[in-house]
Write a protein that holds these residues in place. Structure first.
Motif, PDB file in Angstrom:
ATOM      1  N   UNK A 106      52.282 -17.610 -36.110  1.00  0.00           N
ATOM      2  CA  UNK A 106      52.689 -17.554 -34.706  1.00  0.00           C
ATOM      3  C   UNK A 106      51.733 -18.253 -33.763  1.00  0.00           C
ATOM      4  N   UNK A 107      50.495 -18.446 -34.214  1.00  0.00           N
ATOM      5  CA  UNK A 107      49.484 -19.016 -33.310  1.00  0.00           C
ATOM      6  C   UNK A 107      49.139 -20.470 -33.639  1.00  0.00           C
ATOM      7  N   UNK A 108      49.807 -21.037 -34.661  1.00  0.00           N
ATOM      8  CA  UNK A 108      49.430 -22.386 -35.102  1.00  0.00           C
ATOM      9  C   UNK A 108      49.559 -23.424 -33.993  1.00  0.00           C
ATOM     10  N   UNK A 109      50.649 -23.332 -33.245  1.00  0.00           N
ATOM     11  CA  UNK A 109      50.842 -24.303 -32.146  1.00  0.00           C
ATOM     12  C   UNK A 109      50.105 -23.797 -30.908  1.00  0.00           C
ATOM     13  N   UNK A 110      49.448 -24.664 -30.171  1.00  0.00           N
ATOM     14  CA  UNK A 110      48.675 -24.220 -28.999  1.00  0.00           C
ATOM     15  C   UNK A 110      49.589 -23.893 -27.814  1.00  0.00           C
ATOM     16  N   UNK A 111      50.142 -22.684 -27.830  1.00  0.00           N
ATOM     17  CA  UNK A 111      51.030 -22.185 -26.768  1.00  0.00           C
ATOM     18  C   UNK A 111      50.322 -22.231 -25.411  1.00  0.00           C
ATOM     19  N   UNK A 112      51.119 -22.222 -24.370  1.00  0.00           N
ATOM     20  CA  UNK A 112      50.569 -22.047 -23.018  1.00  0.00           C
ATOM     21  C   UNK A 112      50.741 -20.609 -22.545  1.00  0.00           C
ATOM     22  N   UNK A 113      51.880 -20.013 -22.952  1.00  0.00           N
ATOM     23  CA  UNK A 113      52.131 -18.613 -22.601  1.00  0.00           C
ATOM     24  C   UNK A 113      52.468 -17.872 -23.892  1.00  0.00           C
ATOM     25  N   UNK A 114      51.747 -16.781 -24.131  1.00  0.00           N
ATOM     26  CA  UNK A 114      51.929 -16.010 -25.365  1.00  0.00           C
ATOM     27  C   UNK A 114      52.322 -14.578 -25.002  1.00  0.00           C
ATOM     28  N   UNK A 115      53.427 -14.110 -25.613  1.00  0.00           N
ATOM     29  CA  UNK A 115      53.919 -12.755 -25.361  1.00  0.00           C
ATOM     30  C   UNK A 115      53.738 -11.952 -26.642  1.00  0.00           C
ATOM     31  N   UNK A 116      52.982 -10.874 -26.565  1.00  0.00           N
ATOM     32  CA  UNK A 116      52.652 -10.092 -27.760  1.00  0.00           C
ATOM     33  C   UNK A 116      53.211  -8.686 -27.622  1.00  0.00           C
ATOM     34  N   UNK A 117      54.048  -8.274 -28.569  1.00  0.00           N
ATOM     35  CA  UNK A 117      54.616  -6.926 -28.529  1.00  0.00           C
ATOM     36  C   UNK A 117      54.086  -6.142 -29.727  1.00  0.00           C
ATOM     37  N   UNK A 118      53.026  -5.372 -29.511  1.00  0.00           N
ATOM     38  CA  UNK A 118      52.449  -4.497 -30.548  1.00  0.00           C
ATOM     39  C   UNK A 118      52.170  -5.230 -31.857  1.00  0.00           C
ATOM     40  N   UNK A 119      51.458  -6.344 -31.795  1.00  0.00           N
ATOM     41  CA  UNK A 119      51.288  -7.107 -33.040  1.00  0.00           C
ATOM     42  C   UNK A 119      50.060  -6.703 -33.840  1.00  0.00           C
ATOM     43  N   UNK A 120      49.170  -5.909 -33.261  1.00  0.00           N
ATOM     44  CA  UNK A 120      47.907  -5.663 -33.969  1.00  0.00           C
ATOM     45  C   UNK A 120      47.881  -4.308 -34.674  1.00  0.00           C
ATOM     46  N   UNK A 121      49.038  -3.606 -34.707  1.00  0.00           N
ATOM     47  CA  UNK A 121      49.030  -2.240 -35.240  1.00  0.00           C
ATOM     48  C   UNK A 121      48.523  -2.157 -36.682  1.00  0.00           C
ATOM     49  N   UNK A 122      48.766  -3.169 -37.492  1.00  0.00           N
ATOM     50  CA  UNK A 122      48.382  -3.076 -38.912  1.00  0.00           C
ATOM     51  C   UNK A 122      46.999  -3.643 -39.204  1.00  0.00           C
ATOM     52  N   UNK A 123      46.352  -4.205 -38.205  1.00  0.00           N
ATOM     53  CA  UNK A 123      45.066  -4.860 -38.477  1.00  0.00           C
ATOM     54  C   UNK A 123      43.922  -3.849 -38.494  1.00  0.00           C
TER      55      UNK A 123
END
Ligand SMILES: Nc1ncnc2c1ncn2[C@@H]1O[C@H](COP(=O)(O)OP(=O)(O)OP(=O)(O)O)[C@@H](O)[C@H]1O
Length: 315
Positions: free
Chosen positions: A180-197
């Motif tokens: 999801x982060x490979x392309x250098x986005x300008x705006x990033x929307x994150x919905x609870x993505x770190x729960x498993x880390x």
């Protein structure tokens, strides 16, 4: 003007050496703008009403709200998945739904709930349950800067030999995040993505996001119920309650956040007050439940349905 970066999480001193840019340091228009946004699902009362918000480039906004408050709905609208008016949601001064280039170019990236089952990349969803090597997926994405790719692989401690159907949830999530982060986005929307880390993986990722915002001027909105380590990470806060933005401001303008109290305790106080007010309202008038934001409309109430808003969904 050069602004020192916020202190990275989990370490004692700033570690970024590149010239960095803070929020408000750009002359470009705001990265994210909401103009009186309202939204209702078909056959339901509006879940979001009259939301207005401006986030400058380089900001990291924490999106807070109780379960069912409308955070995911708002992120999906921002991601261009639901049709709303062209002026209601502007991303990089372009209409989120109507400008398909925003997502297909990777400038606008959404890592959300659908994405947690699949890999969403540049507008396409790829199932992630198959017997595929992590390296094959990551290197299969074309047009990626090799240095950025390697940096993400190292940061997320990804073993390129991992078979995605035989790794742990957290390992699979690391591959998804990398994709999801490979392309250098300008705006990033994150919905609870770190729960498993694990804690180190989460803090390293949050520090990477600080660098993305301060060096590249990326803008991030992060919806989560996990507040550990976020006190020094966020630059802006948006609190959704009862279908409205109850608070939305740079952190420096939110009095409670200047008190040194843990974010967890501050948000707990807000949510408990909200719950008590709602219980008191519904105890005084049991019919109040039926008019909660997002509540189903009675079947015969057709004329109240905002059907023109709800006919288009881009999954
Ligand atoms: N497709 C849908 N149709 C009708 N109502 C929906 C739909 N999706 C969500 N809702 C309702 O909209 C409201 C907001 O849901 P949403 O998922 O945006 O909340 P949330 O703040 O992300 O919650 P959580 O913290 O639990 O993830 C809820 O009342 C939910 O039941």
């Amino acid at each position: 003007m050069v602004v020192l970066p916020a202190m990275p999480l989990g370490v004692d001193a700033p570690t970024l050496s590149a010239e960095v840019i803070g929020p408000n340091e750009h002359s470009e228009p705001d990265a994210v703008v909401l103009n009186s946004l309202s939204y209702a699902y078909a056959g339901h009362r509006p879940v979001l009403s009259d939301l207005s918000l401006k986030l400058p480039r380089g900001s990291r906004c924490l999106l807070i709200g109780a379960n069912g408050a409308g955070k995911t709905t708002l992120l999906q609208i921002l991601a261009g998945q639901y049709m709303v008016g062209k002026d209601a949601v502007r991303i990089l001064n372009r209409p989120a739904f109507h400008d398909i280039q925003l997502t297909s170019s990777g400038e606008l990236s959404y890592l959300g709930q659908q994405w947690r089952r699949d890999v969403a990349f540049a507008g396409y969803n790829v199932p992630i349950q198959g017997d595929i090597a992590a390296g094959k997926m990551i290197f299969g994405v074309e047009g990626v800067d090799p240095d950025r790719r390697q940096k993400l692989i190292d940061l997320l401690e990804i073993n390129l030999e991992w078979r995605l159907n035989k790794v742990s949830d957290g390992q699979r999530r690391r591959v998804q995040i990398c994709m999801g982060l490979l392309k250098p986005y300008q705006v990033l929307l994150l919905d609870e993505i770190t729960v498993d880390l694990d804690v180190v993986g989460r803090l390293d990722l949050l520090n990477f996001f600080v660098e993305e915002c301060e060096v590249r001027g990326a803008t991030i909105i992060y919806a989560t119920h996990i507040f550990d380590g976020l006190e020094r990470w966020i630059t802006h806060l948006a609190y959704v309650s009862e279908g409205r933005l109850q608070k939305s401001a740079p952190v420096g303008e939110v009095a409670e956040l200047q008190s040194g109290r843990k974010l967890l305790r501050i948000v707990e106080g807000w949510l408990r007050a909200e719950l008590e007010a709602s219980r008191a309202r519904e105890a005084a008038d049991p019919a109040a439940k039926a008019v909660r934001p997002g509540a189903a409309l009675p079947k015969q109430a057709g004329p109240l349905m905002h059907s023109k808003h709800m006919m288009f969904f881009r999954g």
